[in-house]
Design a protein around this motif. Sequence first.
Motif: not given
Length: 276
Positions: A78-87
Motif C-alpha cells: 500500500x502506498x500509504x504504508x510505503x510512505x510511512x516506512x520511508x518517514x
Amino acid sequence: MDEVSAPTPWSDPEIAELERQVAAAETALLDDEVDVTTLQVELDNLAIVHHRRLGPLYERLDELDALIAEAIAAHTGDPTDIRRAVELRGVVTDMPDLDSLLGALDGAGGGSGGASGGAGEAADEPMPVPEVHRVSPGAEARKLFRELARRAHPDLVQDPEEKQRRGTFIARVNAAYARGDVTELLALGTEWATSPEGAIGPDAESRGQWLRSRLAWLTHRRAELAGLRDQLMEGAMGQLLQLAPNDPDGLLEHLADQLLHDIAEKEKVLGTLVDP
C-alpha cells in the motif's frame, strides 16, 4: 571631671536605609546566582546521563518502528504504508529515495529471517543499559562555591578592570563547581584570599545616587535570573527534573525499564511480521 563623650556623627536616614536595602539585595543576588548556577550544572549533568543511558534505547525503538513499518509495507504494498516506512526510516538514517526502498521491499523475503533472528536474540537477552554516573556537586562544593561567589563575584564592584579580573576568576570557580571539584575550589579560595581586592568605592558626595542606581540594577538582575531559572525549568531536562527532584537517577532507571519493556514488545510484533 567627667569627660564629655563625642557626639554621634549625623547620618542621613534615607542613605542609611538605601545602604541596608543594597546590602540585602546584594546578598539575595548572590544567593540567586548560586542557585541558578547549581540548577544549570544539575540540568547539564542530567542531560548527559539521559543521553548516554537512554539514547541507545530510544534509537533501538526508532529502528524497530522503521523495521515494523517496512515489514508491513512489504506485505501490503500500500502506498500509504510505503510512505510511512520511508518517514520512519528517515528518523533512523538519512532519507532514502523511494526506488531504493521499493527495491529493498521487493527482496524483503530474503531478509526476514535475519530480522527475526535479531528479534529473538533481543527477546532472549535484554538490551544492556550503559552504566553512567551523574556528577552532582556535593554540600561541601556548594558551600565553597557560595563563599567564593560572595567574596569575588563581579557584580560586587563597579570598576571595569576589577569586574574583568573577577569575571575571569569566577569562570574558573564555575568550572570547578561544575566538576564538583572540592580540592580545586579550596585552592581557588586560597588564591583569592591572598590577592588584592582592588575594589574602589564611590565618592561620598554621590553616595545616595550611586545607591539608588545600584539598587535598581540589582533588582533588574534578580528579575533576569528569575526569568532564566523559569526558562531552565521549562526545558526538557527541567521538566524531567521536576518529576523527581530528589531522585533524578531513580527516575532515569524507571524510564529505562519502561523503554526496555517497549523494546521487548516491539521485538515481538516484528517477529510476527517477518516470521509468521
